[in-house]
Design a protein around this motif. Structure first.
Motif, short mmCIF file in Angstrom:
data_model
loop_
_atom_site.label_atom_id
_atom_site.label_comp_id
_atom_site.label_asym_id
_atom_site.label_seq_id
_atom_site.Cartn_x
_atom_site.Cartn_y
_atom_site.Cartn_z
N CYS A 103 -2.80 -2.82 -10.62
CA CYS A 103 -2.46 -3.09 -9.22
C CYS A 103 -3.67 -2.85 -8.43
O CYS A 103 -4.39 -2.17 -8.45
CB CYS A 103 -1.54 -1.81 -8.89
SG CYS A 103 -0.98 -2.30 -7.18
N MET A 111 -1.21 2.60 -12.15
CA MET A 111 -0.07 1.61 -12.00
C MET A 111 -0.67 0.31 -12.73
O MET A 111 -0.92 -0.81 -12.15
CB MET A 111 0.12 1.04 -10.52
CG MET A 111 1.26 0.39 -10.36
SD MET A 111 1.86 0.07 -8.45
CE MET A 111 2.95 -1.15 -9.00
N PHE A 131 -4.03 -1.18 -2.79
CA PHE A 131 -3.82 0.21 -2.62
C PHE A 131 -2.49 0.52 -2.10
O PHE A 131 -1.98 -0.19 -1.00
CB PHE A 131 -4.73 1.22 -1.59
CG PHE A 131 -4.40 2.60 -1.51
CD1 PHE A 131 -4.74 3.46 -2.50
CD2 PHE A 131 -3.88 3.23 -0.33
CE1 PHE A 131 -4.20 4.57 -2.40
CE2 PHE A 131 -3.49 4.31 -0.45
CZ PHE A 131 -3.85 5.06 -1.34
N CYS A 132 -1.62 1.23 -2.75
CA CYS A 132 -0.09 1.21 -2.52
C CYS A 132 0.45 2.70 -2.45
O CYS A 132 1.51 2.95 -2.15
CB CYS A 132 0.61 0.54 -3.50
SG CYS A 132 0.40 0.98 -5.30
CU1 CUA Z 1 -1.34 -0.22 -5.78
CU2 CUA Z 1 0.77 -0.48 -6.74
#
Ligand code: CUA
Length: 332
Positions: free
Chosen positions: A204, A215, A207-208
């Motif tokens: 990923c 991730m 940034f989540c």
């Molecule tokens: Cu960073 Cu999903």
């Protein structure tokens, strides 16, 4: 160069170059898109280095070789040629060079269509996703479910539909193609053409949340026959149905969040576990799939993956967790 310096420098450059190879590197392309992006990178890098050398040359000339005052006319000429004409020509050439690559990126897919939804913090995968109205709304519900691993046939242009139910992620497999965001409320389409069989790392790249750095996923590029066999295998129900671990799984309510096809467990909150043991990793790229690791993940979820939405089940008897882990570890 002195011989004392030569050896450490050679070792260092070998180490740096070795970092350019492998399953998670833009410098080791295994896809048509990644090859083109890398080509563009080298052209731009060469141009940037050449321009930097010219600018440095002019600076040295003006400050060291001829430090006396220059005429206003020669100053104006430098601004006109070096500050206006040169950037216009170079930037236009780069723009044209970049734009002429785009039709190849947009070429239609003739291979499979796979839906991938960025979840917190894992990847929901569906094979054989139909391209119909409404797919955008129900991205996570159409096709054959899987998770955290995307299989692709080599030499075919496959389409990956990218979405997310809540926050923005970015789907990136450096060896295969550039990154593409997964955005709530819309579907992004990424067309990829893998050129080399192998196992590659995806991450990923946006940034989540807490577990953003955990991730990951795998991309497995295989022959067309192996791809077809894999999709058929994913569509099949769970391989082991009669097992004490299955009873423990159902008794403890795991099926509220997880689906194991062929059993009453039909939760869609977390990853589909029907063929968990056929995957390489557990918890979206963080642990190899073994019964021991499954038991550890169930009991110490937050410890193994800070920010994970699944609660830890350390309060369950060890024997129950072990039985579940044995069962899930057998679901090839
Ligand atoms: Cu960073 Cu999903």
């Amino acid at each position: 160069m002195s011989r004392r310096l030569a050896r450490p420098l050679a070792v260092l450059s070998l180490a740096v170059l070795a970092g350019c190879q492998g399953p998670q590197s833009v410098f080791d392309p295994a896809g048509m898109e990644a090859e083109r992006v890398l080509g563009l990178f080298w052209v731009m890098l060469a141009g940037a280095v050449a321009i930097w050398l010219v600018v440095m040359g002019i600076s040295v000339y003006a400050t060291k070789a001829h430090p006396e005052a220059h005429s206003e006319k020669s100053g104006l000429r430098l601004i006109l040629w070096g500050g206006v004409a040169f950037p216009v020509v170079v930037l236009t050439a780069l723009l044209v060079f970049g734009l002429q690559m785009m039709p190849a990126f947009r070429a239609p897919a003739d291979g499979p269509r796979i839906a991938v939804s960025g979840e917190r913090f894992w990847w929901r995968v569906h094979y054989d996703t139909p391209d119909q109205p409404g797919v955008a709304k129900a991205l996570s519900m159409v096709g054959t479910p899987s998770a955290n691993e995307v299989w692709l046939p080599v030499g075919r242009r496959s389409e990956i539909l990218l979405g997310s139910p809540d926050v923005i992620h970015s789907f990136w497999v450096p060896n295969i193609a550039g990154k593409t965001d997964t955005i709530p409320g819309r579907i992004n389409r990424l067309v990829v053409e893998p050129t080399r069989e192998g196992i590659y790392n995806g991450i990923c790249a946006e940034f989540c949340g807490t577990a953003h750095a955990q991730m990951g996923f795998r991309v497995r590029v295989v022959s067309e026959a192996d791809y077809a066999a894999k999709v058929a295998a994913e569509a099949a129900p769970a391989a082991v149905l009669d097992h004490p671990g299955r009873e423990a799984f159902e008794r403890n309510g795991c099926g509220a969040c997880h689906q194991v096809r062929g059993t009453p467990s039909a939760g869609l909150v977390g990853p589909d576990l029907t063929h968990l043991a056929a995957r390489q990793t557990l918890g979206a790229g963080i642990l190899p799939v073994t019964p021991d690791n499954i038991a550890r993940f169930v009991a110490l979820t937050e410890h193994e993956k800070p920010g994970v939405q699944m609660p830890a089940f350390a309060m369950l008897p060890e024997a129950e967790i072990a039985a579940m882990a044995q069962w899930l570890g057998a679901l090839k």
